[in-house]
Structures are given as C-alpha cells and as structure tokens.
Write a protein that holds these residues in place. Structure first.
Motif, mmCIF file in Angstrom:
data_model
loop_
_atom_site.group_PDB
_atom_site.id
_atom_site.type_symbol
_atom_site.label_atom_id
_atom_site.label_comp_id
_atom_site.label_asym_id
_atom_site.label_seq_id
_atom_site.Cartn_x
_atom_site.Cartn_y
_atom_site.Cartn_z
ATOM 1 N N GLY A 1 0.896 -1.472 -0.073
ATOM 2 C CA GLY A 1 0.329 0.400 0.097
ATOM 3 C C GLY A 1 0.897 1.376 -0.056
ATOM 4 N N SER A 2 2.302 1.301 0.045
ATOM 5 C CA SER A 2 2.786 2.401 0.090
ATOM 6 C C SER A 2 3.996 1.904 -1.028
ATOM 7 N N GLY A 3 3.130 1.770 -2.477
ATOM 8 C CA GLY A 3 4.598 1.816 -3.685
ATOM 9 C C GLY A 3 3.995 3.445 -4.207
ATOM 10 N N SER A 4 5.537 3.286 -5.532
ATOM 11 C CA SER A 4 5.351 4.875 -6.574
ATOM 12 C C SER A 4 3.832 4.931 -6.857
ATOM 13 N N VAL A 5 3.453 5.514 -6.767
ATOM 14 C CA VAL A 5 2.260 5.644 -7.643
ATOM 15 C C VAL A 5 2.312 5.259 -9.154
ATOM 16 N N PRO A 6 3.932 7.402 -9.315
ATOM 17 C CA PRO A 6 4.020 7.134 -10.416
ATOM 18 C C PRO A 6 4.160 5.566 -10.911
ATOM 19 N N LEU A 7 5.473 5.167 -10.280
ATOM 20 C CA LEU A 7 5.741 3.745 -11.125
ATOM 21 C C LEU A 7 4.595 3.175 -11.314
ATOM 22 N N ALA A 8 3.645 2.881 -10.874
ATOM 23 C CA ALA A 8 2.558 2.240 -10.108
ATOM 24 C C ALA A 8 2.080 2.635 -12.195
ATOM 25 N N VAL A 9 1.279 3.682 -12.394
ATOM 26 C CA VAL A 9 0.584 4.648 -13.142
ATOM 27 C C VAL A 9 1.323 4.108 -14.438
ATOM 28 N N ALA A 10 2.846 4.324 -13.647
ATOM 29 C CA ALA A 10 3.709 3.922 -15.435
ATOM 30 C C ALA A 10 3.321 2.627 -16.213
#
Length: 122
Positions: free
Chosen positions: A63-72
């Motif tokens: 639940g605390s991963g990088s959001v921009p990385l998740a979007v990419a």
C-alpha cells in the motif's frame, strides 16, 4: 503476511517466464528487426517495470508503493493487453482503428498526455 509473499512469488515467476519468452522470441537480442515494432519494446519495458514496482512494494510495504511508477506500469501493461487483442478477429480490427486514430491525431494526443501527466503529478 503469507498471502502477500505468495502473490509476489508467483508474480516474479510468471514475469520471469514471460521475460524469457521475449528474450527467446528476439533470438537473444540478435534479431535486429524485433525491436522495430514498438509493441515488442513495450513488452520489454513492462517486464522491467513490473520487477521495479514489485521490488519497491516489497521494500516500502503493502500500500505504500510509488504511485507514478504504478501508473507507468499499468499503462505499459494496458498496451501489452492491446497487443494481445490484435490477434483475435473480433478485436484485431478495433486495435488497428485505434492505432490509426492515435497516429492521425498525434499532436493532440501529445498535448493531452502532457496535461494528464501534469494532473497526475499534482
């Protein structure tokens, strides 16, 4: 949390199998024409992004991963799904039409992409 570790393990296994398939398909990087198709480039990028995002989630916690990385990563995986859908009669022509539309309105798509990335980073 054993369920999280179980899912991460299988994600690594399946992503590694898919990565090996891509390496063999490219004739171990010797076939020059393999990387002329941007679908194949997206396949390799998505493999690396899945590894990077999974590792960052393991380090930071669930639940605390990088959001921009998740979007990419999600964007690349969506493009990979579109590449697979090209092979079916019922969806192949839709992907061709979608690709041609994106190419025809390339400037507009570039501007919208920049605006969406700006909103995403806000």
């Amino acid at each position: 949390n054993w369920v999280f570790i179980f899912l991460i393990f299988w994600l690594f296994v399946f992503n590694t199998i898919y990565g090996l398939k891509e390496v063999v398909q490219s004739d171990y990087g010797k076939r020059k024409g393999h990387f002329r198709s941007w679908w194949n480039i997206v396949d390799f990028i998505s493999i690396f992004l899945v590894y990077i995002y999974t590792f960052s989630t393991l380090v930071r916690g669930v639940g605390s991963g990088s959001v921009p990385l998740a979007v990419a990563t999600t964007l690349c995986l969506t493009l990979k799904l579109l590449a697979y859908l090209r092979g079916f009669d019922s969806t192949g022509w839709l992907i061709s039409v979608l690709t041609q539309n994106v190419l025809d309105v390339g400037g507009f798509v570039l501007i919208i992409t920049v605006v969406l990335i700006g909103f995403m980073l806000c």
